[in-house]
Scaffold this active site. Structure first.
Site, PDB file in Angstrom:
ATOM      1  N   ARG A 126      51.638  34.021  35.853  1.00  0.00           N
ATOM      2  CA  ARG A 126      53.101  34.136  35.703  1.00  0.00           C
ATOM      3  C   ARG A 126      53.671  32.943  34.927  1.00  0.00           C
ATOM      4  O   ARG A 126      54.729  32.417  35.291  1.00  0.00           O
ATOM      5  CB  ARG A 126      53.790  34.231  37.070  1.00  0.00           C
ATOM      6  CG  ARG A 126      53.327  35.382  37.912  1.00  0.00           C
ATOM      7  CD  ARG A 126      53.968  36.668  37.421  1.00  0.00           C
ATOM      8  NE  ARG A 126      53.089  37.780  37.676  1.00  0.00           N
ATOM      9  CZ  ARG A 126      53.372  38.809  38.452  1.00  0.00           C
ATOM     10  NH1 ARG A 126      54.504  38.857  39.062  1.00  0.00           N
ATOM     11  NH2 ARG A 126      52.519  39.801  38.595  1.00  0.00           N
ATOM     12  N   SER A 168      59.074  41.023  42.001  1.00  0.00           N
ATOM     13  CA  SER A 168      58.684  39.918  42.888  1.00  0.00           C
ATOM     14  C   SER A 168      59.600  38.722  42.634  1.00  0.00           C
ATOM     15  O   SER A 168      59.692  38.254  41.496  1.00  0.00           O
ATOM     16  CB  SER A 168      57.251  39.474  42.607  1.00  0.00           C
ATOM     17  OG  SER A 168      56.361  40.519  42.818  1.00  0.00           O
ATOM     18  N   GLU A 181      59.921  33.075  40.972  1.00  0.00           N
ATOM     19  CA  GLU A 181      59.356  33.631  39.753  1.00  0.00           C
ATOM     20  C   GLU A 181      60.457  34.106  38.824  1.00  0.00           C
ATOM     21  O   GLU A 181      60.304  34.115  37.606  1.00  0.00           O
ATOM     22  CB  GLU A 181      58.452  34.798  40.166  1.00  0.00           C
ATOM     23  CG  GLU A 181      57.513  35.230  39.117  1.00  0.00           C
ATOM     24  CD  GLU A 181      57.576  36.692  38.908  1.00  0.00           C
ATOM     25  OE1 GLU A 181      58.580  37.181  38.377  1.00  0.00           O
ATOM     26  OE2 GLU A 181      56.592  37.356  39.271  1.00  0.00           O
TER      27      GLU A 181
HETATM   28  N1  EPU Z   1      51.807  42.106  52.166  1.00  0.00           N
HETATM   29  C1  EPU Z   1      52.402  41.968  53.406  1.00  0.00           C
HETATM   30  N2  EPU Z   1      53.494  42.721  53.657  1.00  0.00           N
HETATM   31  C2  EPU Z   1      53.996  43.618  52.769  1.00  0.00           C
HETATM   32  C3  EPU Z   1      53.399  43.762  51.514  1.00  0.00           C
HETATM   33  C4  EPU Z   1      52.288  42.981  51.227  1.00  0.00           C
HETATM   34  O1  EPU Z   1      51.971  41.173  54.245  1.00  0.00           O
HETATM   35  O2  EPU Z   1      54.987  44.278  53.105  1.00  0.00           O
HETATM   36  C5  EPU Z   1      50.612  41.285  51.891  1.00  0.00           C
HETATM   37  C6  EPU Z   1      49.346  42.058  52.184  1.00  0.00           C
HETATM   38  O3  EPU Z   1      48.406  41.156  52.732  1.00  0.00           O
HETATM   39  C7  EPU Z   1      48.892  42.507  50.808  1.00  0.00           C
HETATM   40  C8  EPU Z   1      49.325  41.331  49.974  1.00  0.00           C
HETATM   41  O4  EPU Z   1      50.570  40.909  50.541  1.00  0.00           O
HETATM   42  O5  EPU Z   1      47.508  42.693  50.750  1.00  0.00           O
HETATM   43  C9  EPU Z   1      49.480  41.612  48.497  1.00  0.00           C
HETATM   44  O6  EPU Z   1      50.440  42.646  48.335  1.00  0.00           O
HETATM   45  P1  EPU Z   1      50.488  43.510  46.980  1.00  0.00           P
HETATM   46  O7  EPU Z   1      49.165  44.057  46.655  1.00  0.00           O
HETATM   47  O8  EPU Z   1      51.647  44.444  47.112  1.00  0.00           O
HETATM   48  O9  EPU Z   1      50.779  42.465  45.838  1.00  0.00           O
HETATM   49  P2  EPU Z   1      51.617  41.111  45.752  1.00  0.00           P
HETATM   50  O10 EPU Z   1      50.649  39.980  45.654  1.00  0.00           O
HETATM   51  O11 EPU Z   1      52.656  41.021  46.787  1.00  0.00           O
HETATM   52  C10 EPU Z   1      51.544  41.035  43.134  1.00  0.00           C
HETATM   53  C11 EPU Z   1      52.533  40.904  42.007  1.00  0.00           C
HETATM   54  C12 EPU Z   1      53.217  42.231  41.761  1.00  0.00           C
HETATM   55  C13 EPU Z   1      52.162  43.251  41.397  1.00  0.00           C
HETATM   56  C14 EPU Z   1      51.166  43.367  42.567  1.00  0.00           C
HETATM   57  C15 EPU Z   1      50.000  44.270  42.252  1.00  0.00           C
HETATM   58  C16 EPU Z   1      53.211  38.562  42.119  1.00  0.00           C
HETATM   59  C17 EPU Z   1      54.308  37.601  42.415  1.00  0.00           C
HETATM   60  N3  EPU Z   1      53.493  39.858  42.329  1.00  0.00           N
HETATM   61  O12 EPU Z   1      52.306  41.308  44.302  1.00  0.00           O
HETATM   62  O13 EPU Z   1      54.106  42.069  40.661  1.00  0.00           O
HETATM   63  O14 EPU Z   1      52.726  44.523  41.145  1.00  0.00           O
HETATM   64  O15 EPU Z   1      50.604  42.043  42.835  1.00  0.00           O
HETATM   65  O16 EPU Z   1      49.157  43.642  41.336  1.00  0.00           O
HETATM   66  O17 EPU Z   1      52.137  38.152  41.686  1.00  0.00           O
HETATM   67  C18 EPU Z   1      56.354  41.703  39.972  1.00  0.00           C
HETATM   68  O18 EPU Z   1      55.981  40.683  39.416  1.00  0.00           O
HETATM   69  O19 EPU Z   1      57.553  42.058  39.919  1.00  0.00           O
HETATM   70  C19 EPU Z   1      55.402  42.514  40.725  1.00  0.00           C
HETATM   71  C20 EPU Z   1      55.794  43.577  41.416  1.00  0.00           C
END
Ligand code: EPU
Length: 327
Positions: free
Chosen positions: A156, A226, A322
């Site tokens: 990012r 995010s 972010e």
């Molecule tokens: N989780 C929770 N509660 C929730 C949702 C998620 O505890 O309600 C935890 C879980 O452990 C899950 C982990 O967070 O395994 C990761 O969640 P997720 O796979 O949804 O991804 P993220 O790390 O929260 C990142 C990006 C997203 C991208 C997804 C998929 C960042 C800041 N965000 O989210 O990007 O779509 O991975 O690759 O790196 C964006 O930038 O706007 C965005 C949506």
């Protein structure tokens, strides 16, 4: 400017839409002559604005065009203008059967904004296929090309993000391939491993369905995706965290352990689905902050700071924002 932000927050500002490189140069000259700071607008899907924007001239490059040329064997160079929606570029690439950016499907925003924060999702980042970018150098008043390693891409992060008044992105060039090269390590894309005749479109379709199920459509629920980055912590910090939070999910990455900020917001700040006035976290993905009505920039800032405060107080970890706040 609230109409230029997908979370619909901001006061009045002066905006120029430019359709050619000449118009872009003129707009920059006008800003310099008027003592205004230039801020380049994409589709505003990662940005919200303050009320007082009088020190800015907002410039929106409305450059269009996508083309793809064979480089060698199965390798192609795709060039896209900054004003194209990045997802239209992905659709184009998937239609040609090219691998490389299908995992980034449905990320909202313009092509010019994609390198600024090195957009990433489901195990892929823009930097993996990025070759170069044609840019306008505001200080030197000339157009030039920047190569991948000149952009300092990180998670990012990029040179553009740290130097907002330096370059205006005119177009980007990506290296894509017809060679079978899916990236299926990230859930739920791992369910496609071994699927017969897998195409980039299959991956795009699954990413689309996954995003639709988890993330709010900003046209219905204004948001900027995010709000915070995920964070990488040391082994010692992880061990300290596990004393109170033994179930915290982590991934070992280069430089430490990646902790999902969504998890910290849900389990440490206990703020999943929390609403304060018109601001709240999305109930299916609390990393996303939603404007449920007429929220102001001050309200967003206070809400986000309170989440950061709670997490820092309990764990010592400070979430990093972010999303861009222009003030
Ligand atoms: N989780 C929770 N509660 C929730 C949702 C998620 O505890 O309600 C935890 C879980 O452990 C899950 C982990 O967070 O395994 C990761 O969640 P997720 O796979 O949804 O991804 P993220 O790390 O929260 C990142 C990006 C997203 C991208 C997804 C998929 C960042 C800041 N965000 O989210 O990007 O779509 O991975 O690759 O790196 C964006 O930038 O706007 C965005 C949506």
């Amino acid at each position: 400017m609230k109409e230029c932000s997908s979370i619909r927050v901001g006061g009045e500002g002066d905006l120029v839409v430019v359709k050619s490189e000449e118009e872009l140069k003129e707009a920059v000259m006008h800003a310099k002559a008027s003592g205004l700071r230039v801020h380049i607008l994409g589709q505003g899907t990662n940005t919200y604005f303050a009320e007082d924007l009088s020190k800015y001239l907002f410039i929106k490059p409305d450059f269009k065009g996508i083309e793809c040329n064979l480089l060698r064997a199965t390798s192609y160079l795709l060039q896209a203008a900054s004003g194209e929606s990045f997802d239209d570029v992905i659709q184009y690439s998937v239609d040609q059967g090219l691998w490389g950016i299908e995992n980034l499907s449905r990320i909202p925003g313009s092509t010019g904004a994609a390198p600024v924060q090195n957009v990433g999702a489901y195990g892929s980042e823009l930097k993996d296929t990025f070759v170069s970018s044609r840019v306008f150098d505001i200080e030197e008043n000339l157009f030039k090309d920047l190569l991948n390693d000149e952009c300092n891409f990180g998670y990012r992060d990029s040179f553009f993000k740290h130097n907002p008044g330096k370059y205006i992105i005119v177009s980007i060039t990506l290296n894509l391939t017809k060679e079978f090269k899916p990236t299926l390590g990230y859930k739920p894309l791992d369910t496609l491993v071994g699927k017969e005749n897998l195409t980039p479109k299959d991956v795009r379709d699954l990413v689309t369905a996954t995003r639709l199920a988890k993330l709010p459509d900003w046209k219905k629920f204004p948001n900027t995706g995010s709000f915070f980055k995920n964070i990488v912590i040391t082994k010692e910090a992880l061990e300290a965290l596990k004393v109170n939070y033994p179930n915290i999910p982590v991934n070992e990455v280069v430089g430490g352990y990646k902790v999902p900020s969504a998890w910290l917001i849900e389990h440490v700040a206990e703020a999943k689905g929390l609403k304060v006035g018109d601001i709240g976290t999305w109930e299916k993905q609390p990393l996303v902050i939603v404007n449920y009505g007429n929220a102001t920039a001050d309200e967003i800032n206070a809400f986000a700071s309170e989440i950061q405060r709670k997490i820092e107080e309990k764990t010592g970890i400070k979430l990093e924002r972010e999303v861009n706040f222009i003030s």
